[in-house]
Motif scaffolding. Sequence first.
Motif, PDB file in Angstrom:
ATOM      1  N   GLY A  26       0.822  -1.202   0.000  1.00 27.43           N
ATOM      2  CA  GLY A  26       0.000   0.000   0.000  1.00 27.43           C
ATOM      3  C   GLY A  26       0.855   1.249   0.000  1.00 27.43           C
ATOM      4  O   GLY A  26       2.033   1.207  -0.358  1.00 27.43           O
ATOM      5  N   SER A  27       0.276   2.356   0.399  1.00 27.88           N
ATOM      6  CA  SER A  27       1.028   3.602   0.475  1.00 27.88           C
ATOM      7  C   SER A  27       2.053   3.503   1.601  1.00 27.88           C
ATOM      8  O   SER A  27       1.774   2.929   2.641  1.00 27.88           O
ATOM      9  CB  SER A  27       0.095   4.762   0.801  1.00 27.88           C
ATOM     10  OG  SER A  27      -1.160   4.577   0.214  1.00 27.88           O
ATOM     11  N   ALA A  28       3.174   4.116   1.390  1.00 25.69           N
ATOM     12  CA  ALA A  28       4.256   4.119   2.397  1.00 25.69           C
ATOM     13  C   ALA A  28       4.471   2.704   2.924  1.00 25.69           C
ATOM     14  O   ALA A  28       4.657   1.788   2.153  1.00 25.69           O
ATOM     15  CB  ALA A  28       3.923   5.098   3.512  1.00 25.69           C
ATOM     16  N   ARG A  30       2.232   0.944   4.437  1.00 27.67           N
ATOM     17  CA  ARG A  30       0.942   0.302   4.688  1.00 27.67           C
ATOM     18  C   ARG A  30       0.721  -0.894   3.763  1.00 27.67           C
ATOM     19  O   ARG A  30       1.374  -1.041   2.733  1.00 27.67           O
ATOM     20  CB  ARG A  30      -0.195   1.302   4.520  1.00 27.67           C
ATOM     21  CG  ARG A  30      -0.264   2.312   5.633  1.00 27.67           C
ATOM     22  CD  ARG A  30      -1.295   3.359   5.359  1.00 27.67           C
ATOM     23  NE  ARG A  30      -2.669   2.865   5.568  1.00 27.67           N
ATOM     24  CZ  ARG A  30      -3.733   3.643   5.448  1.00 27.67           C
ATOM     25  NH1 ARG A  30      -3.604   4.900   5.108  1.00 27.67           N
ATOM     26  NH2 ARG A  30      -4.933   3.153   5.656  1.00 27.67           N
ATOM     27  N   ILE A  31      -0.213  -1.703   4.192  1.00 24.32           N
ATOM     28  CA  ILE A  31      -0.605  -2.875   3.417  1.00 24.32           C
ATOM     29  C   ILE A  31      -2.067  -2.665   3.047  1.00 24.32           C
ATOM     30  O   ILE A  31      -2.821  -2.103   3.828  1.00 24.32           O
ATOM     31  CB  ILE A  31      -0.469  -4.143   4.305  1.00 24.32           C
ATOM     32  CG1 ILE A  31       0.994  -4.421   4.601  1.00 24.32           C
ATOM     33  CG2 ILE A  31      -1.151  -5.344   3.687  1.00 24.32           C
ATOM     34  CD1 ILE A  31       1.814  -4.848   3.421  1.00 24.32           C
ATOM     35  N   ARG A  32      -2.455  -3.067   1.855  1.00 23.49           N
ATOM     36  CA  ARG A  32      -3.857  -2.915   1.495  1.00 23.49           C
ATOM     37  C   ARG A  32      -4.396  -4.207   0.892  1.00 23.49           C
ATOM     38  O   ARG A  32      -3.626  -5.073   0.482  1.00 23.49           O
ATOM     39  CB  ARG A  32      -4.008  -1.770   0.491  1.00 23.49           C
ATOM     40  CG  ARG A  32      -3.316  -2.035  -0.828  1.00 23.49           C
ATOM     41  CD  ARG A  32      -3.717  -1.036  -1.893  1.00 23.49           C
ATOM     42  NE  ARG A  32      -3.288   0.312  -1.566  1.00 23.49           N
ATOM     43  CZ  ARG A  32      -2.826   1.178  -2.481  1.00 23.49           C
ATOM     44  NH1 ARG A  32      -2.737   0.810  -3.745  1.00 23.49           N
ATOM     45  NH2 ARG A  32      -2.467   2.380  -2.119  1.00 23.49           N
ATOM     46  N   GLN A  53      -5.113  -6.871   8.388  1.00 25.59           N
ATOM     47  CA  GLN A  53      -6.509  -6.533   8.100  1.00 25.59           C
ATOM     48  C   GLN A  53      -7.348  -7.793   7.954  1.00 25.59           C
ATOM     49  O   GLN A  53      -6.897  -8.784   7.364  1.00 25.59           O
ATOM     50  CB  GLN A  53      -6.597  -5.695   6.814  1.00 25.59           C
ATOM     51  CG  GLN A  53      -7.963  -5.056   6.612  1.00 25.59           C
ATOM     52  CD  GLN A  53      -8.140  -4.455   5.223  1.00 25.59           C
ATOM     53  OE1 GLN A  53      -7.177  -4.218   4.511  1.00 25.59           O
ATOM     54  NE2 GLN A  53      -9.372  -4.214   4.842  1.00 25.59           N
ATOM     55  N   ALA A 218      -9.777   1.060  12.128  1.00 20.54           N
ATOM     56  CA  ALA A 218     -10.346   1.877  11.058  1.00 20.54           C
ATOM     57  C   ALA A 218     -10.634   3.297  11.517  1.00 20.54           C
ATOM     58  O   ALA A 218     -10.683   4.213  10.712  1.00 20.54           O
ATOM     59  CB  ALA A 218     -11.636   1.249  10.538  1.00 20.54           C
TER      60      ALA A 218
ATOM     61  N   GLU D 141       4.493  11.221   1.989  1.00 19.25           N
ATOM     62  CA  GLU D 141       4.167  10.641   0.688  1.00 19.25           C
ATOM     63  C   GLU D 141       2.696  10.819   0.309  1.00 19.25           C
ATOM     64  O   GLU D 141       2.323  10.531  -0.812  1.00 19.25           O
ATOM     65  CB  GLU D 141       4.569   9.162   0.653  1.00 19.25           C
ATOM     66  CG  GLU D 141       3.899   8.280   1.688  1.00 19.25           C
ATOM     67  CD  GLU D 141       4.519   8.440   3.077  1.00 19.25           C
ATOM     68  OE1 GLU D 141       5.583   9.088   3.203  1.00 19.25           O
ATOM     69  OE2 GLU D 141       3.933   7.934   4.039  1.00 19.25           O
ATOM     70  N   TYR D 142       1.867  11.280   1.256  1.00 20.74           N
ATOM     71  CA  TYR D 142       0.462  11.497   0.907  1.00 20.74           C
ATOM     72  C   TYR D 142       0.220  12.900   0.345  1.00 20.74           C
ATOM     73  O   TYR D 142      -0.806  13.178  -0.234  1.00 20.74           O
ATOM     74  CB  TYR D 142      -0.427  11.284   2.132  1.00 20.74           C
ATOM     75  CG  TYR D 142      -0.404   9.884   2.688  1.00 20.74           C
ATOM     76  CD1 TYR D 142      -1.130   8.870   2.064  1.00 20.74           C
ATOM     77  CD2 TYR D 142       0.321   9.573   3.832  1.00 20.74           C
ATOM     78  CE1 TYR D 142      -1.123   7.579   2.578  1.00 20.74           C
ATOM     79  CE2 TYR D 142       0.330   8.282   4.343  1.00 20.74           C
ATOM     80  CZ  TYR D 142      -0.385   7.293   3.715  1.00 20.74           C
ATOM     81  OH  TYR D 142      -0.380   6.026   4.212  1.00 20.74           O
ATOM     82  N   PRO D 325      -9.372   3.722   6.088  1.00 24.02           N
ATOM     83  CA  PRO D 325      -9.057   2.462   6.774  1.00 24.02           C
ATOM     84  C   PRO D 325      -8.523   1.397   5.816  1.00 24.02           C
ATOM     85  O   PRO D 325      -7.871   0.460   6.248  1.00 24.02           O
ATOM     86  CB  PRO D 325     -10.397   2.013   7.362  1.00 24.02           C
ATOM     87  CG  PRO D 325     -11.373   3.070   7.092  1.00 24.02           C
ATOM     88  CD  PRO D 325     -10.803   4.042   6.126  1.00 24.02           C
ATOM     89  N   VAL D 326      -8.830   1.540   4.526  1.00 27.65           N
ATOM     90  CA  VAL D 326      -8.405   0.503   3.592  1.00 27.65           C
ATOM     91  C   VAL D 326      -7.389   1.031   2.581  1.00 27.65           C
ATOM     92  O   VAL D 326      -7.194   0.451   1.525  1.00 27.65           O
ATOM     93  CB  VAL D 326      -9.607  -0.139   2.870  1.00 27.65           C
ATOM     94  CG1 VAL D 326     -10.452  -0.921   3.859  1.00 27.65           C
ATOM     95  CG2 VAL D 326     -10.451   0.896   2.151  1.00 27.65           C
ATOM     96  N   ASP D 327      -6.777   2.150   2.910  1.00 26.62           N
ATOM     97  CA  ASP D 327      -5.676   2.675   2.105  1.00 26.62           C
ATOM     98  C   ASP D 327      -6.064   2.992   0.665  1.00 26.62           C
ATOM     99  O   ASP D 327      -5.416   2.554  -0.278  1.00 26.62           O
ATOM    100  CB  ASP D 327      -4.489   1.687   2.140  1.00 26.62           C
ATOM    101  CG  ASP D 327      -3.212   2.319   1.591  1.00 26.62           C
ATOM    102  OD1 ASP D 327      -3.090   3.539   1.694  1.00 26.62           O
ATOM    103  OD2 ASP D 327      -2.366   1.579   1.067  1.00 26.62           O
ATOM    104  N   ASN D 329      -5.606   5.508  -1.746  1.00 30.83           N
ATOM    105  CA  ASN D 329      -4.708   6.658  -1.848  1.00 30.83           C
ATOM    106  C   ASN D 329      -5.102   7.538  -3.031  1.00 30.83           C
ATOM    107  O   ASN D 329      -4.908   7.177  -4.192  1.00 30.83           O
ATOM    108  CB  ASN D 329      -3.270   6.165  -2.006  1.00 30.83           C
ATOM    109  CG  ASN D 329      -2.283   7.293  -1.862  1.00 30.83           C
ATOM    110  OD1 ASN D 329      -2.586   8.442  -2.193  1.00 30.83           O
ATOM    111  ND2 ASN D 329      -1.104   6.980  -1.358  1.00 30.83           N
TER     112      ASN D 329
END
Lengths: 267, 152, 279, 341
Positions: A26-28, A30-32, A53, A218, D141-142, D325-327, D329
């Motif tokens: 995911g971003s940075a 993170r995991i998605r 998750q 969340a 990065e956001y 919550p679920v990224d 982006n």
Amino acid sequence: MSELIKKVTQLLNDKTVDVFIGYGKGSADRIRAIFVRSAEQTEKLVLNSACTQNLAGYILKQEVKHLGKIGVLANVAALRSMLQLASEFQVKDGEVLALFANPDGTLTEFIDFHSIEVFLTTTDTGITSDEQERIAQLEALTVSERWNFWNKEFEKCIKCYACRAACPMCYCHRCTTDVNQPQWIPVASHERGNLDYHLMRAMHLAGRCVNCGECASACPMDIPLNLLTYQLISPIKTGFGATAGMKADAVYALSTYKPDDKENFII
Amino acid sequence: MQEFEPKIVAFVCNWCTYAGADLTGTSRIKYDANVKIIRFPCTGRIDFMILMKAFENGADGIIVSGCHPNDCHYSTGNFHARRRWIVFRNLLNFAGIETERIQFSWVSAAEGFKWADVVNNTVKKIREFGPNENYKKIAVSTLFNEEGTSNE
Amino acid sequence: MEQQNIYQPYLMEIEKITEEAPMVKTFRLKFTNEEEGNNFSFRTGQFGEYSVFGEGEVTFCVASPHTRKGYIECTFREAGRVTTELASLNEGDTIGFRGPYGNIFPIDDWKGKNLLFIAGGIALPPMRSVIWSCLDQRDQFKDISILYGARSVADLVYKQELEEWKERPDVNLVTTVDPGGETPTWKGDVGFVPTILDRMKPVSENTIAIVCGPPVMIKFTFPVLEKYGFSDDQVFTTLENRMKCGLGKCGRCNVGKVFVCKDGPVFSRTQLKDLPDEY
Amino acid sequence: MEKELKILKYSDLSKLIERFHAKGFPVLAPVRKGKVVEIELVESLGDIALDVLLSTQSAKKTAFPKVEKVLKYTLAKSGVTQHPVDPDTARETILFGVRPCDASGFKSLDAIFGEAPGDQFYLKKKEKTAIISFSCPEADEYCFCTSVGGGPGNTAGSDLQFTGIGKDEIFVEILTEKGKQIAAIFADLLSDSPAGIDKTKFLADVKVVFDSDKVVENTSASFNNAALWLEQSLRCIGCGACAFVCPTCACFDFQDEQNTKQGVRLRLWDSCGFSLFTLHTSGHNPREVQSQRWRQRIMHKFSYMPQQLHVVGCEGCGRCSRACPVDMNIKEHLTAIAQVG
């Protein structure tokens, strides 16, 4: 890891599943959740300690269902979610294929609920010691101190309903909050609205919560919502001998009774 | 200052407690007049949200009362209710709401004296507890009276 | 003067309640504050937000024509939270009204033309305002035809007015009910609106068609109009989307770049074709 | 007005808050609360979290609160009586220590609420808020402000902007008349800025990742590209976190609350991501599935708002991505849209 890619590739190639829900980058840091639909996409699968998750929430999502037969990378909480959803007639046996990643890197495949049930009997499904401690700390406070604690926490709530959306058990087409004839829970995110909403949600999850912690993680405002439902797990277990998400044919603890249910407050 | 008179709402089952309260009256047993009775078909019908609403609308105390176990008109309604109360009390307590403000009881159609006792004891207890201040702060009337709109 | 609180409604007293059909009622409303009433004006096609205090607001077109002053009327079906509450009110009760909002039917542009009104079910009320506005200045228009269909005879609204229009020599009224909805004494047509329209063979030349009804009816009516040569500029409709503010701010009725409340609710089919299919 | 450039000492910053309070101005600033950073009333500089990148929620709540009373009425047998709610009761307030994207976020809200008829509840509060923004020495990065026309030192919407230069000094830009009045409160602490200060040296480097015009162009053309919207929103769970932390999201709802005697009508935040947002009473829903609702969120900001109000409804703060919550982006998704076709 390569084990997972190999397995998912095979599942997709022989059409055992049409879509596999797994974790991707995911971003940075993170995991998605990612939705793998072809063998080429399996490269994107990731498996590491950040993959926490509960992906079981997606198996009921309308647009995911439309993709065909679902396979899911399930952690313990997700496996329990599936059984709980099964006991509430939301998933049928064999409808969803689950893969569980063992700590040693091997995979366990679950094609039916029975095998999940057996697996869970030897698995630790409790809440973490950290969470236990936080609950104990709160329980040690006086009632008014607890009121103040929750009041402060709920004050932050903006009613974005991320907790509800993230919860695999909150699948109602129309949540009690959204029922408006009459409007039982105030829609506003003021103190009363927030208190009502969170108590209602906790009560509706009592005996159904599989302690995945999605609600709290969340929450953009960092409210420890999971504690509300976690706290009820133990009285329901000791009182009624019921734990959510352990049997696919379990009867919901609060829709049944025993003639000798113990209490000490009714005169 | 005026002495605090608790407002009590009683949610009662039609088949036992309501009849019991009726008997209290016809037997001319006196009990505190602080209670407003709301009749339900069964304690199994009394949702926890109804109790929460009572607090929001100014109740200082609540009585929930129905048939003794095994006496339910619908066989099992009170058994189901009992389970939910056990869980609900746990939740209330954890959320910091005084569970003492809700009195649960079994009162049959023949227990006119018991009903008077339940009411009197609850009123006495709530009198000691004082007004339900926490809920008064979040009532609609508070919202109504708040000054204008601020940007703070 | 600049309005301080744009969300504050006028208080209106329910002067008269008419039962139109099962679950359908018409309210005649008058302003509790006479001065507000005198200053109030609206144009045909506009709508308002009616509030039942404690329940919220609901959007309806003003069903009375703008040519009649001193009151407004609304017709609604008991369906959701506010309308159910509204239906339980009695004559003399107070409700709120915010409005008028939205654009208008370009009646002035239609002068000298034939008008063809096509309405289905509970969609006659928004149309009724236009019909009466045109009838009140009847000499300005050529032929006026009205095709009105409902599920059953009982579901037809404004029964008295339908009688009145039927009697008038200068109005061609066709009423129809869905197959199975007729009664033994029913004298009108039986069949769906698009079918009946096809049978009417409407003449498109110098004619404006105003269509309003449930989405299915509209979907099947447009092709029939096309078949008889109606161009997109000759066809008008009024849209309905969920609304809260009525002022183009709350975001609810947004369809493409327009807000139904602010840029609508009246659209020509040309404008409609420009919009994404999100209504 | 011509902007004025000054220098302020870091060590004098706490005096500013003291003077604002002495003048009777409440000060709103980011405050750390556990993991979240809220914009709240502060007592002193010590309360303010000046080192955080961004507050969790945007500053919009200062003029557009999450719950706001717009009507109050009493009920009696004789009927309903309305009591006027004055939209203009807010005090002159100083919003201190927010970021440039927060300040410029108000321009979208100004456009929405300012469009006739003006919403005085918002406008009056906005009018009474003076914004002292702090430019961004760092980004994460956001962040993508530079891709939507903003930047770490963007002065749009701010009355004063502070930029830390070196260890002890702050470069002060006085940008508006309101800013000038506020600056007068601490004029003695300001010294004239030497010519030639280039504040960009002290700002974060935020790379331009996509062309905003291209996004505006492509969103309009991509309405019917269902596959695109579905692909982007498959993992969207339909909560309102993105909209509620967004500095430019302005959709709202009305709700009545009443007891037997009195009632209020409240204006509340709402989100186009909720399935009930557009649901008709008949059961018909113009935006039935989540991908359509995700499309609406993007289209509204990048297609409809530029067409209706001539502003792009996004400041590139990236709060929605951080809160998701679920990224989901948004920066990534917009980049993808910019590359379509």
